[in-house]
Write a protein that holds these residues in place. Structure first.
Motif, PDB file in Angstrom:
ATOM      1  N   GLY B  50       0.821  -1.204   0.000  1.00 39.98           N
ATOM      2  CA  GLY B  50       0.000   0.000   0.000  1.00 39.98           C
ATOM      3  C   GLY B  50       0.861   1.263   0.000  1.00 39.98           C
ATOM      4  O   GLY B  50       0.566   2.244  -0.683  1.00 39.98           O
ATOM      5  N   HIS B  51       1.934   1.200   0.768  1.00 37.67           N
ATOM      6  CA  HIS B  51       2.866   2.332   0.868  1.00 37.67           C
ATOM      7  C   HIS B  51       3.476   2.651  -0.512  1.00 37.67           C
ATOM      8  O   HIS B  51       3.464   3.807  -0.953  1.00 37.67           O
ATOM      9  N   LEU B  52       3.952   1.645  -1.183  1.00 31.57           N
ATOM     10  CA  LEU B  52       4.535   1.876  -2.513  1.00 31.57           C
ATOM     11  C   LEU B  52       3.473   2.334  -3.515  1.00 31.57           C
ATOM     12  O   LEU B  52       3.735   3.180  -4.371  1.00 31.57           O
ATOM     13  N   THR B  53       2.262   1.786  -3.373  1.00 32.21           N
ATOM     14  CA  THR B  53       1.177   2.178  -4.283  1.00 32.21           C
ATOM     15  C   THR B  53       0.810   3.650  -4.064  1.00 32.21           C
ATOM     16  O   THR B  53       0.601   4.399  -5.026  1.00 32.21           O
ATOM     17  N   ALA B  54       0.759   4.068  -2.798  1.00 33.28           N
ATOM     18  CA  ALA B  54       0.471   5.477  -2.486  1.00 33.28           C
ATOM     19  C   ALA B  54       1.531   6.395  -3.092  1.00 33.28           C
ATOM     20  O   ALA B  54       1.220   7.447  -3.649  1.00 33.28           O
ATOM     21  N   PHE B  55       2.784   5.974  -2.982  1.00 36.34           N
ATOM     22  CA  PHE B  55       3.867   6.804  -3.540  1.00 36.34           C
ATOM     23  C   PHE B  55       3.797   6.874  -5.063  1.00 36.34           C
ATOM     24  O   PHE B  55       4.039   7.929  -5.654  1.00 36.34           O
ATOM     25  N   ASN B  56       3.486   5.768  -5.706  1.00 36.91           N
ATOM     26  CA  ASN B  56       3.340   5.789  -7.169  1.00 36.91           C
ATOM     27  C   ASN B  56       2.198   6.709  -7.575  1.00 36.91           C
ATOM     28  O   ASN B  56       2.310   7.483  -8.518  1.00 36.91           O
ATOM     29  N   ASP B  57       1.099   6.599  -6.841  1.00 37.05           N
ATOM     30  CA  ASP B  57      -0.073   7.417  -7.138  1.00 37.05           C
ATOM     31  C   ASP B  57       0.255   8.905  -6.979  1.00 37.05           C
ATOM     32  O   ASP B  57      -0.107   9.739  -7.824  1.00 37.05           O
ATOM     33  N   ALA B  58       0.977   9.226  -5.919  1.00 36.85           N
ATOM     34  CA  ALA B  58       1.321  10.635  -5.652  1.00 36.85           C
ATOM     35  C   ALA B  58       2.318  11.179  -6.667  1.00 36.85           C
ATOM     36  O   ALA B  58       2.471  12.395  -6.824  1.00 36.85           O
ATOM     37  N   LEU B  59       2.998  10.272  -7.342  1.00 35.27           N
ATOM     38  CA  LEU B  59       3.985  10.692  -8.340  1.00 35.27           C
ATOM     39  C   LEU B  59       3.311  11.331  -9.561  1.00 35.27           C
ATOM     40  O   LEU B  59       3.913  12.162 -10.250  1.00 35.27           O
ATOM     41  N   ILE B  60       2.051  10.962  -9.804  1.00 40.72           N
ATOM     42  CA  ILE B  60       1.345  11.478 -10.989  1.00 40.72           C
ATOM     43  C   ILE B  60       1.264  13.020 -10.940  1.00 40.72           C
ATOM     44  O   ILE B  60       1.756  13.682 -11.863  1.00 40.72           O
ATOM     45  N   PRO B  61       0.697  13.612  -9.863  1.00 41.03           N
ATOM     46  CA  PRO B  61       0.696  15.077  -9.828  1.00 41.03           C
ATOM     47  C   PRO B  61       2.080  15.686  -9.584  1.00 41.03           C
ATOM     48  O   PRO B  61       2.374  16.781 -10.057  1.00 41.03           O
ATOM     49  N   LEU B  62       2.933  14.964  -8.860  1.00 39.17           N
ATOM     50  CA  LEU B  62       4.270  15.505  -8.574  1.00 39.17           C
ATOM     51  C   LEU B  62       5.036  15.773  -9.874  1.00 39.17           C
ATOM     52  O   LEU B  62       5.796  16.727  -9.994  1.00 39.17           O
ATOM     53  N   LEU B  63       4.794  14.923 -10.863  1.00 41.69           N
ATOM     54  CA  LEU B  63       5.468  15.098 -12.161  1.00 41.69           C
ATOM     55  C   LEU B  63       4.602  15.897 -13.143  1.00 41.69           C
ATOM     56  O   LEU B  63       4.969  16.054 -14.302  1.00 41.69           O
ATOM     57  N   PRO B  81       1.161   4.618  10.868  1.00 44.08           N
ATOM     58  CA  PRO B  81       1.907   3.351  10.844  1.00 44.08           C
ATOM     59  C   PRO B  81       0.973   2.162  10.592  1.00 44.08           C
ATOM     60  O   PRO B  81      -0.245   2.279  10.715  1.00 44.08           O
ATOM     61  N   ASP B  82       1.565   1.046  10.267  1.00 40.16           N
ATOM     62  CA  ASP B  82       0.818  -0.192  10.045  1.00 40.16           C
ATOM     63  C   ASP B  82       0.010  -0.547  11.297  1.00 40.16           C
ATOM     64  O   ASP B  82       0.446  -0.302  12.424  1.00 40.16           O
ATOM     65  N   ARG B  83      -1.158  -1.087  11.111  1.00 47.39           N
ATOM     66  CA  ARG B  83      -2.048  -1.613  12.161  1.00 47.39           C
ATOM     67  C   ARG B  83      -2.774  -0.526  12.966  1.00 47.39           C
ATOM     68  O   ARG B  83      -3.426  -0.830  13.956  1.00 47.39           O
ATOM     69  N   THR B  84      -2.642   0.737  12.558  1.00 54.42           N
ATOM     70  CA  THR B  84      -3.320   1.790  13.327  1.00 54.42           C
ATOM     71  C   THR B  84      -4.577   2.291  12.617  1.00 54.42           C
ATOM     72  O   THR B  84      -5.370   3.005  13.215  1.00 54.42           O
ATOM     73  N   VAL B  85      -4.755   1.933  11.359  1.00 54.80           N
ATOM     74  CA  VAL B  85      -5.958   2.347  10.627  1.00 54.80           C
ATOM     75  C   VAL B  85      -6.842   1.111  10.475  1.00 54.80           C
ATOM     76  O   VAL B  85      -6.401   0.104   9.892  1.00 54.80           O
TER      77      VAL B  85
END
Lengths: 163, 163
Positions: B50-63, B81-85
């Motif tokens: 999920g963390h890597l997917t969020a970063f890839n997704d955020a890369l779209i507007p960043l670029l 952090p993991d397990r808190t949501v």
């Protein structure tokens, strides 16, 4: 800076910051801490550091920048799995080799022109390079940067041992 | 290919191979396997993906390549952090988002000229960019490639669970 040198500058900054991160992480561990496994039954920190040091050392001739400092690292940290070679180097030795190979590489990088970066590395034949021109020095450094990050990510997990 | 486009081509191949490696590794795990921790007390595989997917997704507007697909990923996999949501997306959802964001990025990359790659990314001000011209799109993609490899290295450790 030209467009080409700006692109190379970005890649070399990325290399440098990953080399520095690894050097700091492993270089600050005691010989006892270096014996920790990154996860149960997995490589010890000392092995990961030796592994990355061997790869940095091997990069010197791969990029045509000179001879290796310590080819014996391969038997200890690349060709054989962790815990199968009785005598391996200690952290303090790896720290010196890490620093020296990093300096040799960094100096060597600055001598390469844009055209040099796009020339083949020493492990690819002229014939293969004609078919696959992306197998150049630049690609190697990008790949090796990723390789460092891959194992640093694992090494960072050692911190669990202290919690 | 010009010298500049050859350099960019190398970086994009490196990006692609790391995205593919992550997609294969996580995409082949069952929902049950995704619950494993990479090391005792550390992040679960589902969190890393999920963390890597969020970063890839955020890369779209960043670029500057468009809007994000799933900004809600940040709360689940970046800001907490993991397990808190309590409610997070499942592997099958992440797989779809991973594939779609990867395609959007890959298509977007092909629209960028060399000069575009060296332009600032959207999170840096004009003023800062004048002082630090290396904070460009190209640098971001190099850094994000390394970020993927860092967590893939950790995720690979899950295999110990099966031995």
């Amino acid at each position: 800076m030209t467009l080409e040198t700006s692109l190379i500058d970005s890649a070399l900054r990325n290399w440098r910051s990953n080399v520095d991160r690894a050097g700091k992480l492993f270089g600050n561990l005691s010989q006892e801490q270096l014996q920790y496994e990154v996860a149960p039954g997995k490589n010890r920190l000392i092995y990961l550091w030796g592994h990355l040091t061997a790869f940095n050392d091997a990069l010197i001739p791969l990029l045509g920048l000179g001879l290796r400092m310590c080819p014996e690292l391969d038997l200890m940290f690349v060709l054989n799995p962790d815990r199968t070679v009785p005598a391996i180097l200690r952290g303090e030795d790896l720290k010196v080799i890490w620093q020296e190979t990093s300096q040799i590489l960094w100096k060597g990088f600055s001598t390469l022109s844009v055209a040099d970066w796009l020339q083949k590395h020493s492990a690819v034949s002229e014939e293969d390079f004609l078919r696959e021109p992306h197998r150049n020095r630049f690609t190697v450094v990008l790949g090796r940067t990723v390789h460092i990050a891959y194992h640093v990510g694992q090494a960072k997990l050692w911190e669990r041992v202290q919690t």
